[in-house]
Design an enzyme around this catalytic site. Structure first.
Site, PDB file in Angstrom:
ATOM      1  N   ALA A  70      -2.442   4.198  -4.066  1.00  0.00           N
ATOM      2  CA  ALA A  70      -2.648   2.838  -4.033  1.00  0.00           C
ATOM      3  C   ALA A  70      -2.062   1.958  -3.254  1.00  0.00           C
ATOM      4  CB  ALA A  70      -1.542   2.603  -4.893  1.00  0.00           C
ATOM      5  N   GLY A  71      -4.260   1.291  -2.677  1.00  0.00           N
ATOM      6  CA  GLY A  71      -4.574   0.702  -1.773  1.00  0.00           C
ATOM      7  C   GLY A  71      -5.155  -0.398  -2.334  1.00  0.00           C
ATOM      8  N   SER A  72      -6.896   0.054  -2.980  1.00  0.00           N
ATOM      9  CA  SER A  72      -7.017  -1.254  -3.165  1.00  0.00           C
ATOM     10  C   SER A  72      -7.113  -0.905  -4.924  1.00  0.00           C
ATOM     11  CB  SER A  72      -8.598  -0.843  -3.514  1.00  0.00           C
ATOM     12  OG  SER A  72      -8.867  -0.981  -1.988  1.00  0.00           O
TER      13      SER A  72
ATOM     14  N   GLY B 206     -25.473  -1.724  26.809  1.00  0.00           N
ATOM     15  CA  GLY B 206     -25.879  -0.219  26.468  1.00  0.00           C
ATOM     16  C   GLY B 206     -24.371   0.731  26.881  1.00  0.00           C
TER      17      GLY B 206
ATOM     18  N   THR C 182       1.115  -0.918   0.084  1.00  0.00           N
ATOM     19  CA  THR C 182      -0.340  -0.135   0.332  1.00  0.00           C
ATOM     20  C   THR C 182       0.583   1.230   0.217  1.00  0.00           C
ATOM     21  OG1 THR C 182      -1.723  -1.139   0.818  1.00  0.00           O
ATOM     22  CG2 THR C 182      -2.155   1.148   1.375  1.00  0.00           C
ATOM     23  N   GLU C 183       0.455   2.275  -1.202  1.00  0.00           N
ATOM     24  CA  GLU C 183       1.194   3.575  -0.551  1.00  0.00           C
ATOM     25  C   GLU C 183      -0.177   4.462  -0.908  1.00  0.00           C
ATOM     26  OE1 GLU C 183       3.230   4.115  -4.397  1.00  0.00           O
ATOM     27  OE2 GLU C 183       4.499   2.004  -3.794  1.00  0.00           O
TER      28      GLU C 183
ATOM     29  N   GLU D 120      -6.028  -6.496   3.159  1.00  0.00           N
ATOM     30  CA  GLU D 120      -6.079  -7.742   2.970  1.00  0.00           C
ATOM     31  C   GLU D 120      -6.754  -7.661   1.565  1.00  0.00           C
ATOM     32  OE1 GLU D 120      -4.485 -11.469   3.706  1.00  0.00           O
ATOM     33  OE2 GLU D 120      -3.360 -10.629   5.340  1.00  0.00           O
TER      34      GLU D 120
ATOM     35  N   ASP E 240      -5.325 -15.729  -1.656  1.00  0.00           N
ATOM     36  CA  ASP E 240      -5.936 -16.710  -1.540  1.00  0.00           C
ATOM     37  C   ASP E 240      -5.724 -17.282   0.083  1.00  0.00           C
ATOM     38  OD1 ASP E 240      -6.757 -15.692  -3.416  1.00  0.00           O
ATOM     39  OD2 ASP E 240      -5.838 -17.735  -4.913  1.00  0.00           O
TER      40      ASP E 240
ATOM     41  N   ARG F  84      -6.169 -15.316   2.701  1.00  0.00           N
ATOM     42  CA  ARG F  84      -7.516 -14.136   3.783  1.00  0.00           C
ATOM     43  C   ARG F  84      -8.673 -15.040   4.994  1.00  0.00           C
ATOM     44  NH1 ARG F  84      -8.476 -11.309  -2.730  1.00  0.00           N
ATOM     45  NH2 ARG F  84      -7.098  -9.578  -1.964  1.00  0.00           N
TER      46      ARG F  84
HETATM   47  C1  LIG Z   1      -4.774  -1.106  10.330  1.00  0.00           C
HETATM   48  C2  LIG Z   1      -3.960  -1.759   8.999  1.00  0.00           C
HETATM   49  C3  LIG Z   1      -2.358  -2.373   8.344  1.00  0.00           C
HETATM   50  C4  LIG Z   1      -3.103  -2.549   7.262  1.00  0.00           C
HETATM   51  N1  LIG Z   1      -1.407  -3.856   6.664  1.00  0.00           N
HETATM   52  C5  LIG Z   1      -0.703  -3.855   5.183  1.00  0.00           C
HETATM   53  C6  LIG Z   1       0.663  -4.166   5.583  1.00  0.00           C
HETATM   54  O1  LIG Z   1       0.214  -4.824   5.739  1.00  0.00           O
HETATM   55  N2  LIG Z   1       0.816  -4.227   3.863  1.00  0.00           N
HETATM   56  C7  LIG Z   1      -0.400  -3.740   2.976  1.00  0.00           C
HETATM   57  O2  LIG Z   1       0.528  -3.702   1.809  1.00  0.00           O
HETATM   58  N3  LIG Z   1      -0.708  -2.762   3.382  1.00  0.00           N
HETATM   59  C8  LIG Z   1      -1.522  -2.733   4.759  1.00  0.00           C
HETATM   60  N4  LIG Z   1      -2.731  -2.318   5.012  1.00  0.00           N
HETATM   61  C9  LIG Z   1      -3.523  -1.652   3.807  1.00  0.00           C
HETATM   62  C10 LIG Z   1      -4.240  -1.573   3.131  1.00  0.00           C
HETATM   63  O3  LIG Z   1      -4.297  -3.152   2.557  1.00  0.00           O
HETATM   64  C11 LIG Z   1      -5.335  -0.714   2.651  1.00  0.00           C
HETATM   65  O4  LIG Z   1      -5.700  -0.251   3.355  1.00  0.00           O
HETATM   66  C12 LIG Z   1      -6.387  -1.318   1.371  1.00  0.00           C
HETATM   67  O5  LIG Z   1      -6.205  -2.169   0.696  1.00  0.00           O
HETATM   68  C13 LIG Z   1      -7.567  -0.443   1.236  1.00  0.00           C
HETATM   69  O6  LIG Z   1      -6.402   0.583   0.723  1.00  0.00           O
HETATM   70  P1  LIG Z   1      -7.054   1.899   0.425  1.00  0.00           P
HETATM   71  O7  LIG Z   1      -7.004   2.342   2.129  1.00  0.00           O
HETATM   72  O8  LIG Z   1      -5.684   2.914   0.044  1.00  0.00           O
HETATM   73  O9  LIG Z   1      -8.376   2.585   0.600  1.00  0.00           O
HETATM   74  P2  LIG Z   1      -8.980   2.603  -1.197  1.00  0.00           P
HETATM   75  O10 LIG Z   1      -8.577   1.395  -1.977  1.00  0.00           O
HETATM   76  O11 LIG Z   1      -8.569   3.873  -1.273  1.00  0.00           O
HETATM   77  O12 LIG Z   1     -10.466   2.570  -0.868  1.00  0.00           O
HETATM   78  C14 LIG Z   1     -11.548   3.590  -0.046  1.00  0.00           C
HETATM   79  C15 LIG Z   1     -12.593   2.992  -0.664  1.00  0.00           C
HETATM   80  O13 LIG Z   1     -13.160   2.649  -1.538  1.00  0.00           O
HETATM   81  C16 LIG Z   1     -13.397   1.820  -2.000  1.00  0.00           C
HETATM   82  N5  LIG Z   1     -12.947   1.301  -3.108  1.00  0.00           N
HETATM   83  C17 LIG Z   1     -12.101   1.579  -3.288  1.00  0.00           C
HETATM   84  N6  LIG Z   1     -12.061   0.617  -5.275  1.00  0.00           N
HETATM   85  C18 LIG Z   1     -12.994   0.359  -4.791  1.00  0.00           C
HETATM   86  C19 LIG Z   1     -14.137  -0.172  -6.335  1.00  0.00           C
HETATM   87  N7  LIG Z   1     -13.520  -0.695  -7.038  1.00  0.00           N
HETATM   88  N8  LIG Z   1     -15.607  -0.674  -6.288  1.00  0.00           N
HETATM   89  C20 LIG Z   1     -15.518  -0.230  -4.826  1.00  0.00           C
HETATM   90  N9  LIG Z   1     -15.277   0.230  -3.555  1.00  0.00           N
HETATM   91  C21 LIG Z   1     -13.924   0.826  -3.841  1.00  0.00           C
HETATM   92  C22 LIG Z   1     -13.215   0.545  -0.859  1.00  0.00           C
HETATM   93  O14 LIG Z   1     -13.742  -0.341  -0.440  1.00  0.00           O
HETATM   94  C23 LIG Z   1     -12.620   1.867   0.426  1.00  0.00           C
HETATM   95  O15 LIG Z   1     -14.091   1.320   1.483  1.00  0.00           O
HETATM   96  C24 LIG Z   1      -2.787  -1.860   6.540  1.00  0.00           C
HETATM   97  C25 LIG Z   1      -4.018  -1.076   6.578  1.00  0.00           C
HETATM   98  C26 LIG Z   1      -4.806  -1.443   7.608  1.00  0.00           C
HETATM   99  C27 LIG Z   1      -5.497   0.541   8.659  1.00  0.00           C
END
Ligand SMILES: Cc1cc2nc3c(=O)[nH]c(=O)nc-3n(C[C@H](O)[C@H](O)[C@H](O)COP(=O)(O)OP(=O)(O)OC[C@H]3O[C@@H](n4cnc5c(N)ncnc54)[C@H](O)[C@@H]3O)c2cc1C
Length: 426
Positions: free
Chosen positions: A153-155, A379, A149-150, A403, A277, A280
């Site tokens: 760049a998350g999802s 409560g 994650t960056e 994940e 896989d 999760r």
């Molecule tokens: C405590 C914690 C530990 C973590 N550990 C790790 C780790 O070890 N390594 C690592 O790489 N990452 C890690 N992460 C990151 C985590 O995997 C990401 O936060 C997650 O993948 C979501 O990415 P984002 O935060 O950028 O959210 P975004 O991708 O910006 O998403 C924001 C919202 O939009 C929704 N969304 C995004 N795209 C779509 C779509 N196409 N359709 C519908 N809805 C969508 C998402 O579901 C979410 O609700 C961690 C995060 C936390 C909070």
């Protein structure tokens, strides 16, 4: 074929000491570690390390056997017999459910190669497995992590901006970029002789095909912990931001092929993503453990007030609170059954991407709802920090985020069921 839902005796036996640890080591420290946030559960870590070393050794040996087969071009059993099913993953999800019932944040502090190790095991060569994973079978506690994650760049993992440039003169990869929310990142890079698998792009134009995993070992110059997160829940777990500033790693730290290949050729990326896989269902199990903690607590307190679970009465004869309790239990059961299915398929070496995403979606939603319901039913007591119920509510939500968020895993499920590709349904 008969379907058996009873927990195998061997797993029941394994669970007994885990329950004792959860009750007597994790729970008593729960509140304090949540309050202190960045303190480490030292006693628990040292208690778990010998078992983890054994598990890491078994994983390493299995990984080496697989990697040697791949290197020799041998793709599987030669006598036509199906691969022998084990219950290793089934056993693991039971343990994790129980440990998370104890304390999910503390469970996440268990030393081991974790997600980083899974990626190395999935695509590493025998030499890489030896070089990177042997350390987790010996010596002091160590942590592995995965940094994908960056900030942007998350999802959408294809948007990774961290770059990897090859320096032919030194035969090194040079990494530059920023990683955020890396579980156990600080433990891996600064507090032990661990490692982080960092995803970077070798070709931004190539999207996912250009993304490659690189192993960054503890103490590598240019890999710096920028901060540790302060979080809503799982506060005992270390979550770090990492800056990669001209961070040089040997050419041999690239996992898989350096060549940018699309489609079927892009095995390195796909292989490492396949690790989800397997992981999760583990996240789902952790969610269910937290949910069970909250459900049992609410159920037992309410029982003292005369509110009993009545399974033999029709719903319309139950009080609202009784119906709520039954629904909480049912939601957790449903999530657990999906988790067992995904895990049994994994143990049987069957493709389980659909089931793995399904159980995570269900468990993430179930635990969020169940823990909120527990707070609601109790409560002000549920809201008070005198009990752990409010903490379990905070700990729950992460299972619907990391994940793959609930939405992203729902997309994976929908694609698999409807037969759409990633580009057709996004
Ligand atoms: C405590 C914690 C530990 C973590 N550990 C790790 C780790 O070890 N390594 C690592 O790489 N990452 C890690 N992460 C990151 C985590 O995997 C990401 O936060 C997650 O993948 C979501 O990415 P984002 O935060 O950028 O959210 P975004 O991708 O910006 O998403 C924001 C919202 O939009 C929704 N969304 C995004 N795209 C779509 C779509 N196409 N359709 C519908 N809805 C969508 C998402 O579901 C979410 O609700 C961690 C995060 C936390 C909070």
């Amino acid at each position: 074929m008969a379907i058996e839902f009873k927990t195998p005796d061997v797993i029941e036996k394994q669970l007994q000491p885990v329950r004792t640890v959860a009750e007597n080591v994790m729970r008593p420290e729960s509140r304090q570690l949540d309050d202190l946030e960045h303190a480490r559960p030292v006693k628990f870590v040292h208690m778990m390390w010998p078992q983890m070393r054994q598990m890491e050794l078994a994983n390493l040996e299995a990984g080496l056997a697989r990697a040697r087969k791949t290197t020799n071009g041998d793709s599987g059993p030669t006598n036509g017999a199906p691969a022998k099913a084990s219950i290793a993953n089934l056993s693991l999800v039971h343990m994790i459910e129980m440990l998370s019932w104890g304390d999910a944040g503390v469970y996440l502090c268990i030393p081991g190669s974790a997600l980083g190790g899974a990626a190395i095991n999935a695509v590493g060569t025998p030499e890489q497995l030896e070089r990177f994973l042997r350390r987790f079978t010996e010596g002091e506690p160590k942590w592995g992590a995965m940094a994908m994650t960056e900030p942007q760049a998350g999802s959408d993992t294809s948007n990774i901006q961290t770059t990897a440039t090859f320096d032919a003169q030194t035969n090194e990869w040079v990494l530059n970029g920023q990683k955020i929310f890396c579980t156990s990142g600080k433990l891996a890079l600064e507090e032990s002789d661990g490692l982080v698998v960092v995803w970077a792009t070798v070709d931004k134009q190539a999207g996912r095909a250009g993304m490659k995993p690189f192993v960054v070992e503890a103490g590598t110059p240019g890999a710096v912990i920028a901060k540790v997160e302060e979080k809503l829940g799982i506060r005992a777990s270390d979550t770090a931001a990492i800056i990669l500033d001209n961070c040089r790693v040997p050419a041999e730290n690239l996992l898989g092929d350096a060549e940018v290949k699309t489609g079927q050729g892009n095995k390195g990326f796909k292989g490492a993503m396949k690790t989800f896989d397997a992981t999760r269902p583990i996240v789902a199990a952790s969610a269910i453990g937290i949910g069970r903690a909250a459900f049992e607590y609410a159920r037992d307190i309410l029982a003292k007030q005369g509110v009993r679970m009545e399974y033999d009465k029709p719903r319309w004869k139950l009080s609202t609170v009784q119906a709520d309790l039954l629904e909480m239990e049912a939601q957790l059961h449903a999530a657990w059954l999906l988790t067992l299915k995904a895990t049994a398929m994994l143990d049987a070496k069957q493709e389980n991407q659909l089931e793995s995403s399904m159980c995570k979606v269900k468990a993430g939603k179930a635990v969020t709802w169940v823990t909120q319901k527990a707070v609601e039913l109790l409560g002000p007591l549920g809201y008070s920090t005198e009990l752990l119920v409010e903490k379990w509510m905070r700990d729950a939500k992460i299972n619907d985020i990391y994940e793959g968020t609930g939405q992203i895993n729902t997309l994976i499920v929908a694609r698999a069921i409807l037969g759409y590709t990633r580009t057709e349904l996004k």
